[in-house]
Design a protein around this motif. Sequence first.
Motif, PDB file in Angstrom:
ATOM      1  N   TYR A  24      18.594  68.236  27.877  1.00 53.66           N
ATOM      2  CA  TYR A  24      18.645  66.854  27.377  1.00 53.66           C
ATOM      3  C   TYR A  24      19.641  66.700  26.235  1.00 53.66           C
ATOM      4  CZ  TYR A  24      15.786  69.220  23.924  1.00 53.66           C
ATOM      5  OH  TYR A  24      15.351  70.117  22.989  1.00 53.66           O
ATOM      6  N   PHE A  27      24.299  67.454  21.673  1.00 54.08           N
ATOM      7  CA  PHE A  27      24.894  67.884  20.406  1.00 54.08           C
ATOM      8  C   PHE A  27      26.059  68.832  20.711  1.00 54.08           C
ATOM      9  CE2 PHE A  27      20.955  66.264  19.014  1.00 54.08           C
ATOM     10  CZ  PHE A  27      21.038  66.022  17.661  1.00 54.08           C
ATOM     11  N   GLY A  68      22.900  72.115  13.878  1.00 55.13           N
ATOM     12  CA  GLY A  68      23.504  72.788  15.013  1.00 55.13           C
ATOM     13  C   GLY A  68      23.395  71.993  16.290  1.00 55.13           C
ATOM     14  N   GLY A  69      23.434  72.780  17.322  1.00 52.35           N
ATOM     15  CA  GLY A  69      23.250  74.199  17.464  1.00 52.35           C
ATOM     16  C   GLY A  69      21.962  74.709  16.807  1.00 52.35           C
ATOM     17  N   GLU A 101      18.243  74.107   9.905  1.00 51.73           N
ATOM     18  CA  GLU A 101      17.543  73.842  11.166  1.00 51.73           C
ATOM     19  C   GLU A 101      17.209  75.161  11.839  1.00 51.73           C
ATOM     20  OE1 GLU A 101      18.932  69.546  12.945  1.00 51.73           O
ATOM     21  OE2 GLU A 101      20.047  71.310  13.570  1.00 51.73           O
ATOM     22  N   GLY A 126      12.502  72.845  15.215  1.00 50.38           N
ATOM     23  CA  GLY A 126      12.517  72.085  16.467  1.00 50.38           C
ATOM     24  C   GLY A 126      11.293  72.390  17.322  1.00 50.38           C
ATOM     25  N   GLN A 128       9.417  70.006  19.181  1.00 49.31           N
ATOM     26  CA  GLN A 128       9.583  69.109  20.364  1.00 49.31           C
ATOM     27  C   GLN A 128       8.260  68.702  20.998  1.00 49.31           C
ATOM     28  OE1 GLN A 128      12.417  68.459  19.753  1.00 49.31           O
ATOM     29  NE2 GLN A 128      13.608  70.280  19.338  1.00 49.31           N
ATOM     30  N   ARG A 140      12.981  74.630  26.820  1.00 46.67           N
ATOM     31  CA  ARG A 140      12.891  75.266  25.491  1.00 46.67           C
ATOM     32  C   ARG A 140      12.641  76.767  25.647  1.00 46.67           C
ATOM     33  NH1 ARG A 140      15.038  72.669  21.412  1.00 46.67           N
ATOM     34  NH2 ARG A 140      13.646  73.767  19.997  1.00 46.67           N
ATOM     35  N   ASP A 165      10.528  68.592  14.224  1.00 51.08           N
ATOM     36  CA  ASP A 165      11.121  67.648  15.174  1.00 51.08           C
ATOM     37  C   ASP A 165      10.194  67.556  16.370  1.00 51.08           C
ATOM     38  OD1 ASP A 165      13.544  67.017  13.963  1.00 51.08           O
ATOM     39  OD2 ASP A 165      14.687  68.549  15.045  1.00 51.08           O
ATOM     40  N   MET A 167       9.568  65.193  20.089  1.00 50.38           N
ATOM     41  CA  MET A 167      10.097  64.140  20.957  1.00 50.38           C
ATOM     42  C   MET A 167       8.921  63.533  21.727  1.00 50.38           C
ATOM     43  SD  MET A 167      13.752  65.546  22.340  1.00 50.38           S
ATOM     44  CE  MET A 167      13.128  66.914  23.288  1.00 50.38           C
ATOM     45  N   TYR A 196      11.338  61.535  17.752  1.00 51.20           N
ATOM     46  CA  TYR A 196      12.422  60.916  18.528  1.00 51.20           C
ATOM     47  C   TYR A 196      11.982  60.586  19.943  1.00 51.20           C
ATOM     48  CZ  TYR A 196      15.320  63.306  14.988  1.00 51.20           C
ATOM     49  OH  TYR A 196      15.872  63.759  13.826  1.00 51.20           O
ATOM     50  N   GLN A 197      12.376  59.428  20.409  1.00 50.48           N
ATOM     51  CA  GLN A 197      12.161  59.134  21.840  1.00 50.48           C
ATOM     52  C   GLN A 197      13.201  59.914  22.648  1.00 50.48           C
ATOM     53  OE1 GLN A 197      11.912  55.004  22.991  1.00 50.48           O
ATOM     54  NE2 GLN A 197      12.158  55.498  25.160  1.00 50.48           N
ATOM     55  N   THR A 199      15.938  60.605  24.978  1.00 46.82           N
ATOM     56  CA  THR A 199      16.924  59.709  25.607  1.00 46.82           C
ATOM     57  C   THR A 199      17.794  60.523  26.569  1.00 46.82           C
ATOM     58  OG1 THR A 199      18.349  60.075  23.685  1.00 46.82           O
ATOM     59  CG2 THR A 199      17.079  58.033  23.708  1.00 46.82           C
TER      60      THR A 199
END
Length: 396
Positions: A24, A27, A68-69, A101, A126, A128, A140, A165, A167, A196-197, A199
């Motif tokens: 997804y 970055f 990042g990354g 991060e 992260g 998620q 992941r 973070d 989602m 975060y939604q 996307t």
Amino acid sequence: MSLLKSPPLSLYVHLPWCVRKCPYCDFNSYTLKTELPESQYIAALERDLDAQADDVRGRPIISVFFGGGTPSLFAPESIGRILEAARSRLQFSDDCEITLEANPGTVERGRFTGYRAAGVNRVSLGAQSFDAAQLQKLGRIHSPAETQRAAEELHAAGLSNFNLDLMYALPGQDTAAAVRDVEQAVDLSPAHLSHYQLTMEPGTQFAANPPPLPGDDAAAEMLTSCHEVLARVGFAQYEVSAYASPGRQCRHNLNYWTFGDYVGIGAGAHGKLTFESRGEIVRTTQQREPRRYQAGAPDAMGRQRVPDVDLPFEFMMNALRLTDGFERASFADRTGLDWSTVRPRLAALESRGLLVSDDRMCKPTALGLRFLNEMLLELLPESADLAGKRALSTGS
Ligand SMILES: C[S@@+](CC[C@H](N)C(=O)[O-])C[C@H]1O[C@@H](n2cnc3c(N)ncnc32)[C@H](O)[C@@H]1O
Ligand code: SF4
């Protein structure tokens, strides 16, 4: 004479490699196929710092962000070397916030203690989701248990000032599952949560082959329910996607959202610098591809003056993300333009119930936050191609 004043200054350091590219993610990140070229990359960052130090001489750095990354692929000693290189060329404020991060799949035991010793005082992890099947669908490299262990180690290492973070609106997810994720995140006692939604970003595997996603109404219901849970446990929303316990807002991101300045170093990093005496705001861009970035000459960095006509939109695109909005005086300080440049367009938005303002402040309403993209379209420079800008991402 320009109204422009130098705003607070941050430093962004981009470290572009990941163990595996997530389907997804758009970055500037690359699956690591060889050994991590830490020394060569640090040499390139030093060169980059040398090329920019004069532009910000005498201005204190209030925050550093290793993004990042997956910056946590770099050893704590390497992060220490980068910070030393930055400290020797730039002036750090005494209470500089330094965030790194981290991916929970890359942080073996003891790693966070090392980062803290290197100078890191905030971590963004992260997570998620806490649903194992969901993490697998998202490609992941870690399990929910690894995220939980990483959070415990952060507390043990004295790095309780950490963000998770998360989602939502994930493939096949319902509201109960989205709320469970938030509850499990909160159980780990983070100081901050980014929500975060998911996307579909052009050029990603998911965009080419989209998984079945919840519809807009379902996603809005998830957001409302998660927001309620977070408010109940003391996490206040301060930006479209950001929630914090009291006093734990991210200073670095707040500086972006209040149209502050930042030096950007590393592959694909962007920077924004205000030159008060010249009345100019300049955007900097680095080579995106890591090998080209490492090989690059000092003049490989792009510098572009932001035209005055773009400044109202650029300012509002950031400042209107904040739930408390912004001080009207900061518009002139940070763009060099008079408030009258935006007054009529903001008045039109106010009459539609999208924002409220008084003599001092201007802030989005709940409706405005929800329809931020629509609001920003009204603020685009007149000459811009509106059709091409309809897909603006708010990141939430
Ligand atoms: C650079 S990554 C964070 C650190 C690390 N690379 C990791 O993933 O663990 C930044 C965050 O952006 C969010 N993100 C990335 N792509 C996204 C997408 N398409 N939709 C929503 N959020 C996304 C994820 O929550 C991710 O943790
Ligand atoms: S989400 Fe994070 S780990 Fe995944 S590819 Fe993007 S930057 Fe790398």
